[in-house]
Write a protein that holds these residues in place. Structure first.
Motif, mmCIF file in Angstrom:
data_model
loop_
_atom_site.group_PDB
_atom_site.id
_atom_site.type_symbol
_atom_site.label_atom_id
_atom_site.label_comp_id
_atom_site.label_asym_id
_atom_site.label_seq_id
_atom_site.Cartn_x
_atom_site.Cartn_y
_atom_site.Cartn_z
ATOM 1 N N UNK A 115 51.041 44.317 43.468
ATOM 2 C CA UNK A 115 49.733 44.545 44.485
ATOM 3 C C UNK A 115 48.307 44.411 43.509
ATOM 4 N N UNK A 116 47.447 43.826 44.174
ATOM 5 C CA UNK A 116 46.045 44.012 43.327
ATOM 6 C C UNK A 116 45.053 44.614 44.139
ATOM 7 N N UNK A 117 44.075 45.076 43.335
ATOM 8 C CA UNK A 117 42.960 45.767 43.966
ATOM 9 C C UNK A 117 41.815 45.064 43.954
ATOM 10 N N UNK A 118 41.124 44.801 44.929
ATOM 11 C CA UNK A 118 40.001 43.896 44.970
ATOM 12 C C UNK A 118 38.848 45.026 45.609
ATOM 13 N N UNK A 119 37.839 45.091 44.713
ATOM 14 C CA UNK A 119 36.741 45.913 45.032
ATOM 15 C C UNK A 119 35.236 45.586 45.157
#
Length: 294
Positions: A115-119
């Motif tokens: 999973x990736x985190x986009x801020x």
């Protein structure tokens, strides 16, 4: 490669943002466009206001950091966080909520390491200046951004995060590389304008493959929620095309954003016209070339 929604499970995004009953900002700007583009969204609210705070008044509750985590843990109780492909976050009113979001990211990545985190590091803009607490820019640059895989600051916010000038295209590229050095693999800079081209606006992407730029005509209006829409569509594109096809996701994002904003402008509306523009969201009528600039 683009996934086929008809033959595969949709991607899933845990989106932790504000929500409004009237209008479209935060999750209210992100959820429908993502779903219209074939992506499942699990919205978690940080506030639930009557309308965005750009109006003269608003009402509604602010949720606590523990409230946010309780909802995420409740989702985890269903045993489904392992199928979550990404976490998306926007405005963070305080360090406690930011810490809760990072804990949610940790939990999702524990369940699904891919999973990736986009801020979207919401801090301010060139017209309004900084509109978050004075401590938030430092918290973003020192704590949140290093934990992100993707960030989507506007030109003004990029300067705040890096402490570098962003007035020219070369300065934007240099600052974006400096932002990458903080931790995220990809930096999408939105609302980029330069003194030598006042009739257009650009998005600039810097990732491991280099630097890319897409330019659209400038629409002479300020749109609340446009950054939330842009971050959501770009993250969705990364999931559907793959992180090595970020330039393709960039092209789609520019086309969708331009379609929505131009229709909103044509209708003389203050709020994003997402339902009226849903065909532009699903299949934009215009496309814009993505140019390698580094």
């Amino acid at each position: 490669m683009t996934s086929d929604p008809a033959s595969s499970e949709p991607h899933r995004i845990l989106s932790i943002q504000s929500s409004v009953a009237y209008g479209h900002v935060g999750n209210s700007a992100a959820t429908f466009p993502l779903m219209r583009r074939g992506i499942e969204v699990w919205p978690v609210y940080t506030v639930h206001f009557s309308n965005n705070t750009g109006y003269e008044s608003w009402r509604g509750p602010m949720l606590t950091a523990s409230d946010v985590l309780e909802v995420v843990r409740g989702i985890d109780d269903r045993g489904v966080l392992g199928s979550c492909d990404a976490v998306l976050s926007g405005y963070q009113g305080g360090e406690d909520v930011g810490a809760a979001i990072l804990e949610a990211v940790r939990l999702v990545k524990d369940r699904n390491p891919a999973a990736i985190y986009c801020c979207d590091p919401v801090l301010g803009d060139v017209d309004r200046g900084i509109y978050v607490r004075p401590s938030i820019p430092e918290f973003m640059s020192s704590t949140v951004v290093p934990a992100a895989d993707v960030i989507t600051p506007n030109q003004f916010e990029l300067g705040l995060l890096t402490g570098l000038p962003t007035g020219s295209l070369n300065e934007v590229l240099t600052a974006a590389e400096a932002a990458r050095d903080l931790g995220p693999g990809a930096v999408l800079v939105t609302s980029v304008t330069t003194p030598d081209d006042l009739d257009s606006v650009s998005m600039v992407l810097v990732d491991h493959s280099g630097g890319w730029r897409v330019t659209t005509p400038l629409i002479p209006q300020t749109f609340t929620g446009a950054g939330d829409l842009t971050a959501a569509v770009f993250l969705g594109g990364l999931l559907q095309h793959g992180r090595d096809a970020a330039a393709e996701a960039l092209a789609e994002t520019a086309a969708v954003a331009y379609g929505v904003l131009s229709l909103t402008r044509a209708r003389g509306a203050r709020e994003l016209q997402l339902v009226a523009a849903q065909d532009e969201i699903a299949s934009p009528s215009r496309s814009f070339p993505v140019v390698r600039i580094r």
